[in-house]
Write a protein that holds these residues in place. Sequence first.
Motif, PDB file in Angstrom:
ATOM      1  N   GLN A   6       0.936  -1.148   0.017  1.00 10.46           N
ATOM      2  CA  GLN A   6      -0.049   0.113  -0.199  1.00 10.46           C
ATOM      3  C   GLN A   6       0.849   1.476   0.014  1.00 10.46           C
ATOM      4  OE1 GLN A   6      -2.888   0.325   3.240  1.00 10.46           O
ATOM      5  NE2 GLN A   6      -3.156  -2.066   3.082  1.00 10.46           N
ATOM      6  N   ILE A   7       0.529   2.234  -0.743  1.00 13.41           N
ATOM      7  CA  ILE A   7       1.177   3.523  -0.783  1.00 13.41           C
ATOM      8  C   ILE A   7       0.180   4.688  -0.316  1.00 13.41           C
ATOM      9  CG2 ILE A   7       2.559   5.249  -2.261  1.00 13.41           C
ATOM     10  CD1 ILE A   7       3.415   2.832  -3.909  1.00 13.41           C
ATOM     11  N   LEU A 141       7.391   2.937  -8.148  1.00 17.78           N
ATOM     12  CA  LEU A 141       6.538   2.151  -6.963  1.00 17.78           C
ATOM     13  C   LEU A 141       4.994   2.022  -7.191  1.00 17.78           C
ATOM     14  CD1 LEU A 141       8.179   3.576  -3.930  1.00 17.78           C
ATOM     15  CD2 LEU A 141       8.699   1.437  -5.123  1.00 17.78           C
ATOM     16  N   ILE A 142       4.383   3.111  -7.764  1.00 17.89           N
ATOM     17  CA  ILE A 142       3.115   2.919  -8.060  1.00 17.89           C
ATOM     18  C   ILE A 142       2.508   1.920  -8.874  1.00 17.89           C
ATOM     19  CG2 ILE A 142       1.182   4.316  -9.129  1.00 17.89           C
ATOM     20  CD1 ILE A 142       2.379   7.008  -7.816  1.00 17.89           C
ATOM     21  N   ASP A 146      -0.228  -2.496  -4.675  1.00 18.85           N
ATOM     22  CA  ASP A 146      -1.461  -3.030  -4.952  1.00 18.85           C
ATOM     23  C   ASP A 146      -2.672  -1.868  -4.641  1.00 18.85           C
ATOM     24  OD1 ASP A 146      -0.856  -5.799  -5.586  1.00 18.85           O
ATOM     25  OD2 ASP A 146       0.113  -5.506  -3.285  1.00 18.85           O
ATOM     26  N   LEU A 147      -2.408  -0.961  -3.685  1.00 15.02           N
ATOM     27  CA  LEU A 147      -3.261   0.104  -3.509  1.00 15.02           C
ATOM     28  C   LEU A 147      -2.433   1.378  -3.221  1.00 15.02           C
ATOM     29  CD1 LEU A 147      -6.068   0.026  -0.703  1.00 15.02           C
ATOM     30  CD2 LEU A 147      -4.185   1.724  -0.493  1.00 15.02           C
TER      31      LEU A 147
ATOM     32  N   LYS B 155      -5.395   3.664  -7.105  1.00 19.62           N
ATOM     33  CA  LYS B 155      -5.236   2.214  -7.208  1.00 19.62           C
ATOM     34  C   LYS B 155      -5.925   1.386  -6.193  1.00 19.62           C
ATOM     35  CE  LYS B 155      -1.411  -0.681  -9.421  1.00 19.62           C
ATOM     36  NZ  LYS B 155      -0.093  -0.603  -9.754  1.00 19.62           N
ATOM     37  N   HIS B 156      -6.784   0.372  -6.394  1.00 20.96           N
ATOM     38  CA  HIS B 156      -7.506  -0.289  -5.191  1.00 20.96           C
ATOM     39  C   HIS B 156      -7.230  -1.661  -5.324  1.00 20.96           C
ATOM     40  CE1 HIS B 156      -9.498  -1.089  -1.563  1.00 20.96           C
ATOM     41  NE2 HIS B 156      -9.372   0.063  -1.246  1.00 20.96           N
ATOM     42  N   TYR B 157      -6.803  -2.335  -4.369  1.00 21.93           N
ATOM     43  CA  TYR B 157      -6.937  -4.014  -4.659  1.00 21.93           C
ATOM     44  C   TYR B 157      -8.347  -4.581  -4.712  1.00 21.93           C
ATOM     45  CZ  TYR B 157      -5.644  -3.435   0.355  1.00 21.93           C
ATOM     46  OH  TYR B 157      -5.623  -3.114   1.533  1.00 21.93           O
TER      47      TYR B 157
END
Lengths: 170, 170
Positions: A6-7, A141-142, A146-147, B155-157
């Motif tokens: 996650q970022i 990194l983006i 995953d998020l 962006k979302h998992y």
Amino acid sequence: MKGYVQIYTGNGKGKTTAALGLSLRAVCAGKKVFFGQFVKGMKYSELKAPQFLNQLEIKQYGRNCFIRKDPEEEDIRLAREGLKDLQMKIKSGDYDIVVMDELNIALFYKLFEVKDVLKLLREKHEKTEVIITGRYAPTELIEVADLVTEMKEIKHYYQQGVQAREGIEK
Amino acid sequence: MKGYVQIYTGNGKGKTTAALGLSLRAVCAGKKVFFGQFVKGMKYSELKAPQFLNQLEIKQYGRNCFIRKDPEEEDIRLAREGLKDLQMKIKSGDYDIVVMDELNIALFYKLFEVKDVLKLLREKHEKTEVIITGRYAPTELIEVADLVTEMKEIKHYYQQGVQAREGIEK
């Protein structure tokens, strides 16, 4: 349970704070959390959190002041030691969550390279969730995350002259 | 210390989580926090947080399920009771921080009116910091707030089919 990457990035308030909240929620669910802070060496209130939450560890990899313009050798040394430390922890499977707070800022100041971080993420233990914070998240990194959430400043009381306050911002 | 009004809104992850992180940091600094959750009545991990942090209280003002389309009478009753409870707490000066989690969602479903919230904020104790979360923050609240952050989903998992996980999302 599989761990994701996650970022939290952007110019708004709440990135480190969200990582702290995530850590609290995880500890409440019996999980083990390691919280590493790049660039920071100041005595923030959150350093006391492990006194309350024994499944949480916090460690800082920065000097007791912000990087103003160019980083000093000591900034680079501390950040690289930090990255090595986190790499081991993320690989080990000993933690459910590992936070790399202000990692993006460390990259922005070129304290180490994005390829080192990509390598660390490739080698991460399957179960470990990795949380990355800081402005200026690099595209590389983006792409692998995953998020990604961008904290966007809409209105900020710093513009009213309010300073960082103990227990709120620090 | 003067208390401000902060809003965390937007469609991205991290709003309630940032409010939790803020609560943790505040308790570490010796502050007293009340965390009220509108719309939610599900057993989230964070409900255990007061077991670790005795300066933190959490209370829910919702049913044990999400509002699907139209709210039921019980949703309205619980939310209005919650607003009354929070109004007293915000006015009293007993707390350094009062969180109104998912208040914006309660307004979105018209469980009470924005004018009731504006009244509550006008009557707030000078020292109390108020934190409001939830998507769809109405313009009237953004206008009176001192700090507004929009959490933007990049962006979302969930798009990968990942469900909410215990200790991470809930």
